[in-house]
Design a protein around this motif. Structure first.
Motif, short mmCIF file in Angstrom:
data_model
loop_
_atom_site.label_atom_id
_atom_site.label_comp_id
_atom_site.label_asym_id
_atom_site.label_seq_id
_atom_site.Cartn_x
_atom_site.Cartn_y
_atom_site.Cartn_z
N GLY B 254 0.81 -1.21 0.00
CA GLY B 254 0.00 0.00 0.00
C GLY B 254 0.84 1.26 0.00
N HIS B 255 1.87 1.31 0.86
CA HIS B 255 2.74 2.49 0.90
C HIS B 255 3.45 2.70 -0.43
CE1 HIS B 255 3.18 2.79 5.58
NE2 HIS B 255 2.06 3.31 5.14
N ALA B 256 3.89 1.61 -1.04
CA ALA B 256 4.59 1.73 -2.34
C ALA B 256 3.64 2.32 -3.38
CB ALA B 256 5.11 0.36 -2.77
N LEU B 257 2.39 1.89 -3.37
CA LEU B 257 1.42 2.42 -4.34
C LEU B 257 1.09 3.88 -4.05
CD1 LEU B 257 -0.94 -0.70 -4.55
CD2 LEU B 257 0.71 0.09 -6.27
N LEU B 307 -14.39 -0.37 -2.38
CA LEU B 307 -12.94 -0.15 -2.37
C LEU B 307 -12.27 -0.75 -3.60
CD1 LEU B 307 -12.40 -0.79 1.40
CD2 LEU B 307 -11.60 1.25 0.18
N PRO B 308 -11.17 -0.14 -4.06
CA PRO B 308 -10.38 -0.76 -5.14
C PRO B 308 -9.66 -1.99 -4.59
CG PRO B 308 -9.22 1.14 -4.27
CD PRO B 308 -10.57 1.11 -3.58
N THR B 309 -9.48 -2.99 -5.43
CA THR B 309 -8.83 -4.22 -4.95
C THR B 309 -7.72 -4.70 -5.90
OG1 THR B 309 -10.51 -5.54 -6.08
CG2 THR B 309 -10.91 -5.02 -3.76
N ARG B 310 -7.61 -4.05 -7.07
CA ARG B 310 -6.59 -4.49 -8.04
C ARG B 310 -5.74 -3.28 -8.46
NH1 ARG B 310 -9.90 -6.25 -12.90
NH2 ARG B 310 -10.73 -4.20 -12.34
N LEU B 311 -4.53 -3.54 -8.95
CA LEU B 311 -3.68 -2.45 -9.44
C LEU B 311 -4.41 -1.68 -10.54
CD1 LEU B 311 -0.19 -4.21 -9.62
CD2 LEU B 311 -1.07 -2.69 -7.84
N ALA B 312 -5.17 -2.40 -11.36
CA ALA B 312 -5.87 -1.77 -12.48
C ALA B 312 -6.97 -0.82 -12.01
CB ALA B 312 -6.46 -2.84 -13.40
N LEU B 318 0.64 3.58 -13.58
CA LEU B 318 1.56 3.29 -12.47
C LEU B 318 3.00 3.38 -12.95
CD1 LEU B 318 0.14 0.28 -10.44
CD2 LEU B 318 0.23 2.68 -9.80
N GLY B 319 3.93 3.59 -12.01
CA GLY B 319 5.35 3.58 -12.34
C GLY B 319 5.79 2.17 -12.72
N SER B 320 7.07 2.05 -13.05
CA SER B 320 7.61 0.75 -13.45
C SER B 320 7.68 -0.18 -12.24
CB SER B 320 9.01 0.94 -14.02
OG SER B 320 9.89 1.33 -12.98
N THR B 321 7.81 -1.46 -12.50
CA THR B 321 7.97 -2.42 -11.41
C THR B 321 9.24 -2.13 -10.62
OG1 THR B 321 6.78 -4.03 -12.76
CG2 THR B 321 7.95 -4.89 -10.86
N ASP B 322 10.29 -1.68 -11.31
CA ASP B 322 11.52 -1.27 -10.60
C ASP B 322 11.22 -0.19 -9.58
OD1 ASP B 322 13.25 -2.99 -11.80
OD2 ASP B 322 14.00 -1.55 -13.29
N GLU B 323 10.44 0.80 -9.99
CA GLU B 323 10.12 1.89 -9.06
C GLU B 323 9.31 1.39 -7.87
OE1 GLU B 323 10.22 5.56 -12.32
OE2 GLU B 323 8.34 4.50 -11.91
N LEU B 324 8.34 0.51 -8.15
CA LEU B 324 7.56 -0.04 -7.04
C LEU B 324 8.45 -0.85 -6.10
CD1 LEU B 324 4.29 -1.22 -8.89
CD2 LEU B 324 4.58 0.79 -7.40
N MET B 325 9.38 -1.62 -6.67
CA MET B 325 10.27 -2.43 -5.83
C MET B 325 11.18 -1.53 -4.99
SD MET B 325 9.50 -5.61 -6.07
CE MET B 325 10.88 -6.31 -5.18
N ALA B 326 11.64 -0.42 -5.58
CA ALA B 326 12.49 0.51 -4.81
C ALA B 326 11.70 1.09 -3.65
CB ALA B 326 13.02 1.62 -5.72
N ALA B 327 10.43 1.42 -3.90
CA ALA B 327 9.60 1.97 -2.83
C ALA B 327 9.37 0.93 -1.73
CB ALA B 327 8.26 2.44 -3.39
N ILE B 328 9.19 -0.30 -2.13
CA ILE B 328 9.01 -1.38 -1.14
C ILE B 328 10.27 -1.54 -0.30
CG2 ILE B 328 8.88 -3.91 -0.96
CD1 ILE B 328 6.76 -3.79 -3.22
N LEU B 365 4.28 -9.01 -8.71
CA LEU B 365 3.81 -7.68 -9.12
C LEU B 365 3.67 -7.59 -10.63
CD1 LEU B 365 5.64 -4.99 -6.93
CD2 LEU B 365 3.19 -5.47 -7.04
N GLU B 366 4.65 -8.12 -11.35
CA GLU B 366 4.60 -8.11 -12.82
C GLU B 366 3.31 -8.78 -13.31
OE1 GLU B 366 6.24 -6.84 -15.14
OE2 GLU B 366 8.23 -6.29 -14.40
N GLU B 367 3.00 -9.90 -12.68
CA GLU B 367 1.82 -10.65 -13.07
C GLU B 367 0.54 -9.86 -12.76
OE1 GLU B 367 -0.21 -14.80 -11.57
OE2 GLU B 367 1.92 -14.42 -11.17
N MET B 368 0.52 -9.23 -11.58
CA MET B 368 -0.67 -8.47 -11.17
C MET B 368 -0.90 -7.25 -12.07
SD MET B 368 -2.18 -10.04 -8.75
CE MET B 368 -1.61 -11.60 -9.39
N ARG B 369 0.21 -6.66 -12.55
CA ARG B 369 0.07 -5.50 -13.43
C ARG B 369 -0.62 -5.88 -14.73
NH1 ARG B 369 4.35 -1.52 -12.36
NH2 ARG B 369 3.62 -0.60 -14.28
N ALA B 370 -0.38 -7.12 -15.15
CA ALA B 370 -0.91 -7.57 -16.44
C ALA B 370 -2.42 -7.80 -16.36
CB ALA B 370 -0.19 -8.84 -16.86
#
Lengths: 371, 371
Positions: B254-257, B307-312, B318-328, B365-370
């Motif tokens: 949640g914080h990363a998002l 409430l929203p429940t998916r990344l979509a 959204l930023g790249s998966t790299d950016e989300l991972m850095a935030a995490i 995360l990659e899978e969820m983005r798709a």
């Protein structure tokens, strides 16, 4: 092995820590930290003045011990204890990706210790930190007891936290390169411990002042005795709800004078405390509480140490008495509108008086200005 | 006499306090405070949004009780949890000449509570404060437990203090004027308590969701149960060295998002937590830890609550998966480089896992983005 001349334990339960005093503890810090806190990373906070002489000594020892660290160097001086510098240190610690279990090292005098300690207190809601005090003032006072903070336009140290260090390393050799004026200013806080409740220590200082200034074994002993004294007070009253306020002897007047002179080199903190202690003795004498000969003896000792003792010793013009009184009223040692002062019945007999009449203070200040 | 429907005691020794829950506690705050804390002055901190509807209710009660107060009104929104606003509140409290024994009142949602609580923690090294939470999120989560703070450019809540309030007054009528989207976001934190370790509470929520949203007695009961749950956790682990981390279920994702969406209205905190909880369940399922039907049930319940429940579900890119991972990785629940997540074996069976493989998170995360 590190040479440790004195160890003072500050018995604060789960916040307990040791103050180590020795001749070369900055070089030896790496080895000591590696043993005491295995697996941590370090954020060194220091200032431009201290960095020149002391930072290479510290980092050489950390390198030799294989420790990983980042360094944040700040401008020197009291104005560094600001909101902006707090942000700079906190963001620097976060940029260095230091985690909650890592350690901040405060390498410097009172300004660096107060600021770095406060930054440690609030980064990730509390990181551990180690004090490596390089001034006499910091070794005997500000590095012990967990008071951290910055200044507000409303007054000194009005923003901060109680956050105890995990360790204090007082390196005696750091004092050899200290500006003599800074050393004398720190000595005012040494004298304070005698004036509060230890007349024998004050006498011992009268006998050993020259050796303390020249760097003989009395210097380390004086520092150890001050730390032990402060540790006792802090253990009894960590958050200053009672007796800890005695450590503010001379500080209400002193802070007002520091504010009036803009926290500048016109008046160092310890110099303000020196004048403040003489004023506290004089004011107590004026109230019929303390013998006049004690005031004289205090002033004579501080003067012999090269410290200012009268308002007239401060270079430049002072603000009006109204301005000084406003600064006194805003000092945080005020409660419910009545003025709280540390007064005294004589050397070693200080006490907290919470009902001081502002008019009496004003009249006394007016008189002292005329001198 | 004030109508108090529920009282939750937070038994933290000398830092113990009560959470009072009732229909009109904002009006009644003056009388309650006058009785509990005689002789204090008050600094009210609120935001422009809350001030309109709630401030007159509070000040009318303070006036009627003859209490003296100053008011500091801040801009609304997450960006108020900044260094600049911290300085503004602290300086405002000092300008109002509030003393150490006086009280800060945080009137508002989580942003106001976190900021005002932090300002209280550091003003004069610690003033007392009272939480008057006006959002569901604040009533069930942020006003309880003493976590205070501001955001850093490096991430949310990375600067702050543990500082317990002296009292929490949860006024149920304040929720009637709350934006429905804000109410739903707060509800995500309500659901969280069931998901952590109370499957019976989750079932009760499934049965009572409609009444909680419409404002029947189940609303007060839900709030009281959440506060009691959080109080138990905080008593067991005040400084989050252990089990308290369970309250971060859904928060690392949640914080990363939230960071990725710039702490903007694109994604409210509770909405980030909702998606984060669904991701935590889904990821736990992917690791073979939790049954897939539980993930589905969690998502269905949150979705029914609006409430929203998916990344979509997050508007915009959204930023790249790299950016989300850095935030995490920068989230403060990281220790010694390994990723710490709250994972689960199913509804009501969350646990702390300190050795999560970053590659597995990235792949998930990659899978969820798709999707």
């Amino acid at each position: 092995m590190a040479q440790i001349d004195h160890t003072v334990h500050v018995a604060l339960g789960e916040r307990a820590y040791d103050i180590l005093i020795g001749p070369k503890l900055i070089e030896e810090a790496g080895a000591i930290l590696a043993e005491k806190f295995p697996g941590r990373r370090y954020g060194i906070v220091t200032d431009e003045m201290v960095a020149g002489a002391q930072l290479p000594r510290l980092t050489a020892g950390l390198d030799a011990a294989g420790l990983s660290y980042d360094t944040i160097v700040l401008p020197a001086g009291e104005s560094t204890k600001s909101y902006g510098m707090l942000e700079k240190v906190v963001e620097g610690l976060l940029s260095a990706k230091l985690e909650r279990g890592d350690l901040v090292i405060a390498l410097g005098g009172g300004v660096v210790g107060d600021l770095a300690g406060f930054a440690a207190a609030v980064t990730r809601r509390g990181m551990d930190f180690v004090q490596v005090p390089t001034s006499l003032l910091a070794q005997v006072d500000s590095s012990v007891g967990g008071k951290t903070g910055i200044n507000s336009p409303h007054g000194k140290n009005l923003v901060g936290a109680f956050h105890q260090p995990k360790l204090v390393l007082a390196d005696l050799s750091a004092l050899d390169t200290l500006d003599p004026r800074q050393f004398a200013a720190g000595y005012a806080e040494v004298v304070k411990y005698g004036l509060i409740d230890d007349p024998e220590f004050f006498e011992w200082l009268e006998a050993n002042r020259v050796e303390i200034f020249s760097g003989g074994p009395a210097r380390g002993e004086a520092i150890a005795r001050c730390c032990a004294h402060k540790a006792r007070v802090v253990i009894a009253d960590e958050k200053e709800t009672g007796v800890r306020a005695l450590l503010n002897l001379g500080h209400t007047f002193g802070h007002a004078l520091e504010k009036d002179t803009g926290y500048s080199s016109r008046l160092l903190h310890g110099e303000g405390v020196a004048i403040g202690m003489v004023l506290a003795h004089g004011f107590s004498n004026r109230l019929g509480l303390a013998p006049g000969q004690d005031s004289g003896r205090v002033a004579a000792h501080l003067q012999a140490a090269g410290l200012p003792t009268r308002l007239a010793d401060i270079p430049g013009e002072l603000g009006s008495t109204d301005e000084l009184m406003a600064a006194i009223a805003q000092d945080k040692k005020v409660s419910r509108g009545a003025l709280t002062f540390i007064l005294t019945r004589g050397i070693g007999q200080a006490f907290i008086e919470r009902q001081v009449d502002p008019q009496a203070v004003r009249a006394f200040l007016e008189e002292m200005r005329a001198k």
